[in-house]
Scaffold this motif. Sequence first.
Motif, PDB file in Angstrom:
ATOM      1  N   GLY A 243       0.816  -1.223   0.000  1.00  0.00           N
ATOM      2  CA  GLY A 243       0.000   0.000   0.000  1.00  0.00           C
ATOM      3  C   GLY A 243       0.847   1.270   0.000  1.00  0.00           C
ATOM      4  O   GLY A 243       1.617   1.506   0.932  1.00  0.00           O
ATOM      5  N   LEU A 244       0.696   2.055  -1.040  1.00  0.00           N
ATOM      6  CA  LEU A 244       1.399   3.344  -1.098  1.00  0.00           C
ATOM      7  C   LEU A 244       0.452   4.498  -0.763  1.00  0.00           C
ATOM      8  O   LEU A 244       0.880   5.552  -0.325  1.00  0.00           O
ATOM      9  CB  LEU A 244       2.008   3.570  -2.488  1.00  0.00           C
ATOM     10  N   ARG A 245      -0.849   4.279  -0.970  1.00  0.00           N
ATOM     11  CA  ARG A 245      -1.805   5.375  -0.786  1.00  0.00           C
ATOM     12  C   ARG A 245      -1.784   5.891   0.655  1.00  0.00           C
ATOM     13  O   ARG A 245      -1.767   7.096   0.892  1.00  0.00           O
ATOM     14  CB  ARG A 245      -3.221   4.888  -1.145  1.00  0.00           C
ATOM     15  N   GLU A 246      -1.748   4.968   1.597  1.00  0.00           N
ATOM     16  CA  GLU A 246      -1.767   5.360   3.006  1.00  0.00           C
ATOM     17  C   GLU A 246      -0.554   6.237   3.318  1.00  0.00           C
ATOM     18  O   GLU A 246      -0.651   7.196   4.083  1.00  0.00           O
ATOM     19  CB  GLU A 246      -1.748   4.114   3.918  1.00  0.00           C
ATOM     20  N   ILE A 247       0.567   5.897   2.715  1.00  0.00           N
ATOM     21  CA  ILE A 247       1.786   6.675   2.975  1.00  0.00           C
ATOM     22  C   ILE A 247       1.659   8.053   2.321  1.00  0.00           C
ATOM     23  O   ILE A 247       1.967   9.077   2.928  1.00  0.00           O
ATOM     24  CB  ILE A 247       3.034   5.947   2.433  1.00  0.00           C
TER      25      ILE A 247
END
Length: 331
Positions: A278-282
């Motif tokens: 998951g990159l969106r959360e970052i």
Amino acid sequence: MVLTDKIGRTVSYLRLSVTDRCNLRCMYCVTKDFQFIPHPNILRYEEMLRLVDIAATMNITKLRLTGGEPFARRGFMDFIAAVMKNHPELDLRITTNGTLIEPLVPELKKIGVNRLNISLDTLDRETFKEVTGRDHLNDVLATIEACLSAGIKIKVNAVAMKGINDKELGSFIDFAKENPIDMRFIEFMPMGDDTKSDSRFWSADDILEQGRQHAALEKIKVRPENHGPARMYSIEGGKGRLGLISPVSSHFCATCNRLRITSDGQLRTCLFSDKTYGLREILRNPDMDDDAVRMVIAEATMDKPLGYHLLEQRSSGCEGVCETQMSAIGG
Ligand code: SAM
């Protein structure tokens, strides 16, 4: 920073899906249980631009924008222009079904798009309706014609499917004879909840053998940065060429240099692996910076699998392998 994995492969190619929405309903891509990603989870264009900035610092030199249907997302033309302005050094490519863009061709050319990949599985209107659920063959053909007139180079990609488009091989070769295009067949990949794939599978070798009954085909050397894993053939007396891509019968995992990011910001290191990072959360966490994104990308790349192992597991009946639909990944 150069992205490498445990077995020494270097990653330099990112495929970024800008949407999972599509105006077509291809039989192999959007199956009946398909669920769209909720809108709030789809990355905003600013978030995608940030990802491209980050990728460009990690030795990503080639970027493909895909979907779903990328041109179905509002603002996509502006997004292309922004990527080109911010990163003129990137080799930018776009994959589309070609149904929506004939009127946009002059503008595409103006903003600097010089090549497009267009997916087209059939030249027959009824078969097009059967495969895609929509009656848009003429729109795709008009787009191809407009692109060629405008000087945009075209690769046409057809998923090879026995019983669906195998009878059209001669027509496709004629199409490539008459038009300066690369007409490429890609082997059907058994993914998602499609279970009929075995009977549909039509290998690249069989296509070549059958194609040779229709025209003299000579293997030609091409630059891998332009054709990836495609084997290319000249067609005697033709303006265009034939290409064969064999991810199943003769996999190219050993030289795979790709990463994918889905429209909801999930990094995928292999088309056949369901593992996501998951990159969106970052990206949406104000306390995390670009280095945090870089770290996830670098660590995930290190563990990039060899996809053919996963395909083998799937074909030997293993559950829970290669489960994700292509429309959600971006092809
Ligand atoms: N809408 C765009 C298009 O039509 O090119 C981009 C997305 S589409 C998912 C990308 C490519 O994946 C298309 O060429 C499509 O035919 C191909 N594709 C989808 N499912 C496939 C499968 N199971 N095997 C091989 N190719 C597949």
